[in-house]
Write a protein that holds these residues in place. Structure first.
Motif, PDB file in Angstrom:
ATOM      1  N   ASP A   1     -10.754 -15.486  65.057  1.00  0.00           N
ATOM      2  CA  ASP A   1     -11.122 -14.414  64.135  1.00  0.00           C
ATOM      3  C   ASP A   1     -10.158 -13.236  64.290  1.00  0.00           C
ATOM      4  O   ASP A   1      -9.219 -13.284  65.102  1.00  0.00           O
ATOM      5  N   ASP A   2     -10.391 -12.172  63.527  1.00  0.00           N
ATOM      6  CA  ASP A   2      -9.471 -11.028  63.532  1.00  0.00           C
ATOM      7  C   ASP A   2      -9.278 -10.460  64.937  1.00  0.00           C
ATOM      8  O   ASP A   2      -8.141 -10.196  65.359  1.00  0.00           O
ATOM      9  N   GLN A   3     -10.372 -10.270  65.658  1.00  0.00           N
ATOM     10  CA  GLN A   3     -10.292  -9.666  66.987  1.00  0.00           C
ATOM     11  C   GLN A   3      -9.541 -10.558  67.962  1.00  0.00           C
ATOM     12  O   GLN A   3      -8.741 -10.081  68.776  1.00  0.00           O
ATOM     13  N   GLN A   4      -9.787 -11.847  67.897  1.00  0.00           N
ATOM     14  CA  GLN A   4      -9.100 -12.772  68.799  1.00  0.00           C
ATOM     15  C   GLN A   4      -7.605 -12.811  68.516  1.00  0.00           C
ATOM     16  O   GLN A   4      -6.791 -12.880  69.445  1.00  0.00           O
ATOM     17  N   VAL A   5      -7.232 -12.777  67.243  1.00  0.00           N
ATOM     18  CA  VAL A   5      -5.816 -12.757  66.883  1.00  0.00           C
ATOM     19  C   VAL A   5      -5.163 -11.490  67.412  1.00  0.00           C
ATOM     20  O   VAL A   5      -4.088 -11.533  68.028  1.00  0.00           O
ATOM     21  N   ALA A   6      -5.781 -10.350  67.196  1.00  0.00           N
ATOM     22  CA  ALA A   6      -5.221  -9.078  67.659  1.00  0.00           C
ATOM     23  C   ALA A   6      -5.128  -9.034  69.181  1.00  0.00           C
ATOM     24  O   ALA A   6      -4.125  -8.558  69.746  1.00  0.00           O
ATOM     25  N   ARG A   7      -6.148  -9.548  69.849  1.00  0.00           N
ATOM     26  CA  ARG A   7      -6.200  -9.487  71.305  1.00  0.00           C
ATOM     27  C   ARG A   7      -5.141 -10.375  71.963  1.00  0.00           C
ATOM     28  O   ARG A   7      -4.659 -10.058  73.048  1.00  0.00           O
ATOM     29  N   ARG A   8      -4.759 -11.468  71.308  1.00  0.00           N
ATOM     30  CA  ARG A   8      -3.837 -12.424  71.942  1.00  0.00           C
ATOM     31  C   ARG A   8      -2.533 -11.755  72.342  1.00  0.00           C
ATOM     32  O   ARG A   8      -1.990 -12.023  73.419  1.00  0.00           O
ATOM     33  N   PHE A   9      -1.984 -10.891  71.504  1.00  0.00           N
ATOM     34  CA  PHE A   9      -0.727 -10.211  71.833  1.00  0.00           C
ATOM     35  C   PHE A   9      -0.910  -8.688  71.875  1.00  0.00           C
ATOM     36  O   PHE A   9       0.059  -7.946  71.723  1.00  0.00           O
ATOM     37  N   ARG A  10      -2.151  -8.234  72.053  1.00  0.00           N
ATOM     38  CA  ARG A  10      -2.455  -6.803  72.171  1.00  0.00           C
ATOM     39  C   ARG A  10      -1.909  -6.023  70.973  1.00  0.00           C
ATOM     40  O   ARG A  10      -1.242  -4.997  71.103  1.00  0.00           O
TER      41      ARG A  10
ATOM     42  N   THR B   1      -3.244  -6.014  62.292  1.00  0.00           N
ATOM     43  CA  THR B   1      -3.539  -7.452  62.346  1.00  0.00           C
ATOM     44  C   THR B   1      -4.350  -7.886  61.141  1.00  0.00           C
ATOM     45  O   THR B   1      -4.032  -8.895  60.497  1.00  0.00           O
ATOM     46  N   LYS B   2      -5.378  -7.122  60.815  1.00  0.00           N
ATOM     47  CA  LYS B   2      -6.243  -7.481  59.685  1.00  0.00           C
ATOM     48  C   LYS B   2      -5.459  -7.484  58.379  1.00  0.00           C
ATOM     49  O   LYS B   2      -5.603  -8.403  57.551  1.00  0.00           O
ATOM     50  N   GLU B   3      -4.614  -6.479  58.201  1.00  0.00           N
ATOM     51  CA  GLU B   3      -3.819  -6.395  56.970  1.00  0.00           C
ATOM     52  C   GLU B   3      -2.876  -7.592  56.846  1.00  0.00           C
ATOM     53  O   GLU B   3      -2.743  -8.187  55.764  1.00  0.00           O
TER      54      GLU B   3
ATOM     55  N   GLY C   1     -13.320 -18.400  61.542  1.00  0.00           N
ATOM     56  CA  GLY C   1     -12.012 -18.085  62.094  1.00  0.00           C
ATOM     57  C   GLY C   1     -10.896 -18.491  61.152  1.00  0.00           C
ATOM     58  O   GLY C   1     -11.100 -19.229  60.192  1.00  0.00           O
ATOM     59  N   TRP C   2      -9.706 -17.979  61.458  1.00  0.00           N
ATOM     60  CA  TRP C   2      -8.509 -18.299  60.716  1.00  0.00           C
ATOM     61  C   TRP C   2      -7.826 -19.517  61.326  1.00  0.00           C
ATOM     62  O   TRP C   2      -7.824 -19.693  62.542  1.00  0.00           O
ATOM     63  N   SER C   3      -7.215 -20.342  60.487  1.00  0.00           N
ATOM     64  CA  SER C   3      -6.401 -21.452  60.964  1.00  0.00           C
ATOM     65  C   SER C   3      -5.192 -21.600  60.040  1.00  0.00           C
ATOM     66  O   SER C   3      -5.213 -21.141  58.894  1.00  0.00           O
ATOM     67  N   LEU C   4      -4.151 -22.238  60.555  1.00  0.00           N
ATOM     68  CA  LEU C   4      -2.918 -22.393  59.787  1.00  0.00           C
ATOM     69  C   LEU C   4      -3.030 -23.490  58.742  1.00  0.00           C
ATOM     70  O   LEU C   4      -3.597 -24.548  58.992  1.00  0.00           O
ATOM     71  N   MET C   5      -2.464 -23.238  57.586  1.00  0.00           N
ATOM     72  CA  MET C   5      -2.211 -24.272  56.597  1.00  0.00           C
ATOM     73  C   MET C   5      -0.842 -24.886  56.920  1.00  0.00           C
ATOM     74  O   MET C   5      -0.077 -24.350  57.725  1.00  0.00           O
ATOM     75  N   ALA C   6      -0.512 -25.993  56.276  1.00  0.00           N
ATOM     76  CA  ALA C   6       0.789 -26.623  56.505  1.00  0.00           C
ATOM     77  C   ALA C   6       1.935 -25.664  56.176  1.00  0.00           C
ATOM     78  O   ALA C   6       2.952 -25.616  56.891  1.00  0.00           O
ATOM     79  N   THR C   7       1.753 -24.869  55.130  1.00  0.00           N
ATOM     80  CA  THR C   7       2.792 -23.911  54.753  1.00  0.00           C
ATOM     81  C   THR C   7       2.939 -22.819  55.810  1.00  0.00           C
ATOM     82  O   THR C   7       4.043 -22.329  56.065  1.00  0.00           O
ATOM     83  N   GLY C   8       1.819 -22.437  56.412  1.00  0.00           N
ATOM     84  CA  GLY C   8       1.853 -21.432  57.465  1.00  0.00           C
ATOM     85  C   GLY C   8       2.519 -21.953  58.726  1.00  0.00           C
ATOM     86  O   GLY C   8       3.257 -21.221  59.406  1.00  0.00           O
ATOM     87  N   ARG C   9       2.266 -23.221  59.025  1.00  0.00           N
ATOM     88  CA  ARG C   9       2.923 -23.833  60.185  1.00  0.00           C
ATOM     89  C   ARG C   9       4.440 -23.853  59.989  1.00  0.00           C
ATOM     90  O   ARG C   9       5.208 -23.520  60.907  1.00  0.00           O
ATOM     91  N   ALA C  10       4.868 -24.212  58.774  1.00  0.00           N
ATOM     92  CA  ALA C  10       6.298 -24.243  58.483  1.00  0.00           C
ATOM     93  C   ALA C  10       6.908 -22.846  58.572  1.00  0.00           C
ATOM     94  O   ALA C  10       8.008 -22.660  59.104  1.00  0.00           O
ATOM     95  N   GLU C  11       6.195 -21.850  58.047  1.00  0.00           N
ATOM     96  CA  GLU C  11       6.691 -20.478  58.106  1.00  0.00           C
ATOM     97  C   GLU C  11       6.746 -19.979  59.541  1.00  0.00           C
ATOM     98  O   GLU C  11       7.691 -19.306  59.948  1.00  0.00           O
ATOM     99  N   ASN C  12       5.729 -20.311  60.328  1.00  0.00           N
ATOM    100  CA  ASN C  12       5.715 -19.941  61.738  1.00  0.00           C
ATOM    101  C   ASN C  12       6.943 -20.507  62.452  1.00  0.00           C
ATOM    102  O   ASN C  12       7.651 -19.791  63.172  1.00  0.00           O
ATOM    103  N   GLU C  13       7.234 -21.778  62.229  1.00  0.00           N
ATOM    104  CA  GLU C  13       8.366 -22.407  62.900  1.00  0.00           C
ATOM    105  C   GLU C  13       9.698 -21.842  62.401  1.00  0.00           C
ATOM    106  O   GLU C  13      10.647 -21.717  63.179  1.00  0.00           O
ATOM    107  N   ARG C  14       9.751 -21.476  61.123  1.00  0.00           N
ATOM    108  CA  ARG C  14      10.975 -20.865  60.596  1.00  0.00           C
ATOM    109  C   ARG C  14      11.242 -19.535  61.286  1.00  0.00           C
ATOM    110  O   ARG C  14      12.378 -19.247  61.699  1.00  0.00           O
TER     111      ARG C  14
END
Length: 208
Positions: free
Chosen positions: A22-31, A37-39, A60-73
């Motif tokens: 969720d939003d809080q967990q995403v923000a907390r992972r890298f402080r 983070t929400k925006e 919670g949020w999860s990656l789509m295939a397009t998001g995975r590709a963008e992350n790796e790029r």
């Protein structure tokens, strides 16, 4: 000097590393700043990179295939920027035999073969068996140290893996044995799995 990743990269990467968050967990992972983070999460949802899902009232949020590709790029571009490809590849090669040992240790924590059943559930009534697993996890924590130091010296986002692993291990040694492999806490197995995912994402590899 270690490279500090942008919030734009870290938000997307945090979703990948955590699987569902969720939003809080995403923000907390890298402080990260919760508002930023929400925006960014809402932007990435609009881009079709991530999706929100709920089950039994938990979302919670999860990656789509397009998001995975963008992350790796983005990770590849960052790695090229710091000229770190060979360093991360060498570290990953050193990590792989440790990963095999971690997987075996977790299997031995969950299973204790008997003459009648090679896949018998470990009821944790054999202290010597469990001590051997904890001893192996302790050795792995020591060997993880130099690898984690090399990675975090290159990219700041690799900070904390060994500390988190050792913290979980200390809980195990204190008697809270669920911290070996529980998935709902920052257990030894969960931290290690996340580091593995971080490495293969950074190198653009499939899980091995």
């Amino acid at each position: 000097m270690t490279h500090v990743s942008t919030p734009e990269l870290l938000v997307l990467h945090a979703v990948r590393l955590q699987g569902v968050a969720d939003d809080q967990q995403v923000a907390r992972r890298f402080r990260l700043d919760p508002a930023v983070t929400k925006e960014l999460l809402l932007d990435y949802q609009a881009f079709g990179w991530i999706t929100w899902s709920e089950f039994a009232g938990i979302g919670g949020w999860s990656l789509m295939a397009t998001g995975r590709a963008e992350n790796e790029r983005r990770l590849a571009a960052e790695l090229e920027l710091v000229a770190g490809t060979e360093t991360v590849r060498d570290t990953f090669r050193a990590f792989l035999p440790l990963n095999e040992r971690l997987q075996l240790a977790c299997t031995q924590w969950q299973l204790r073969p008997t003459d009648d059943d090679p896949h018998a559930f470990n009821d944790h009534n054999d202290p010597a068996w469990d001590r051997r697993v904890i001893t192996e996890l302790t050795a792995l924590a020591e060997q993880l140290g130099p690898l984690a130091e090399t990675l975090s010296g290159l990219l700041d986002r690799f900070q904390g893996y060994r500390t988190r692993f050792v913290t979980a291990l200390e809980r195990v040694q204190a008697g809270d044995t669920g911290w070996v492999d529980r998935t709902n806490v920052d257990s030894c197995h969960k931290v290690w799995f996340e580091l593995h995912e971080d490495l293969i994402a950074t190198l653009g590899l499939g899980r091995v």
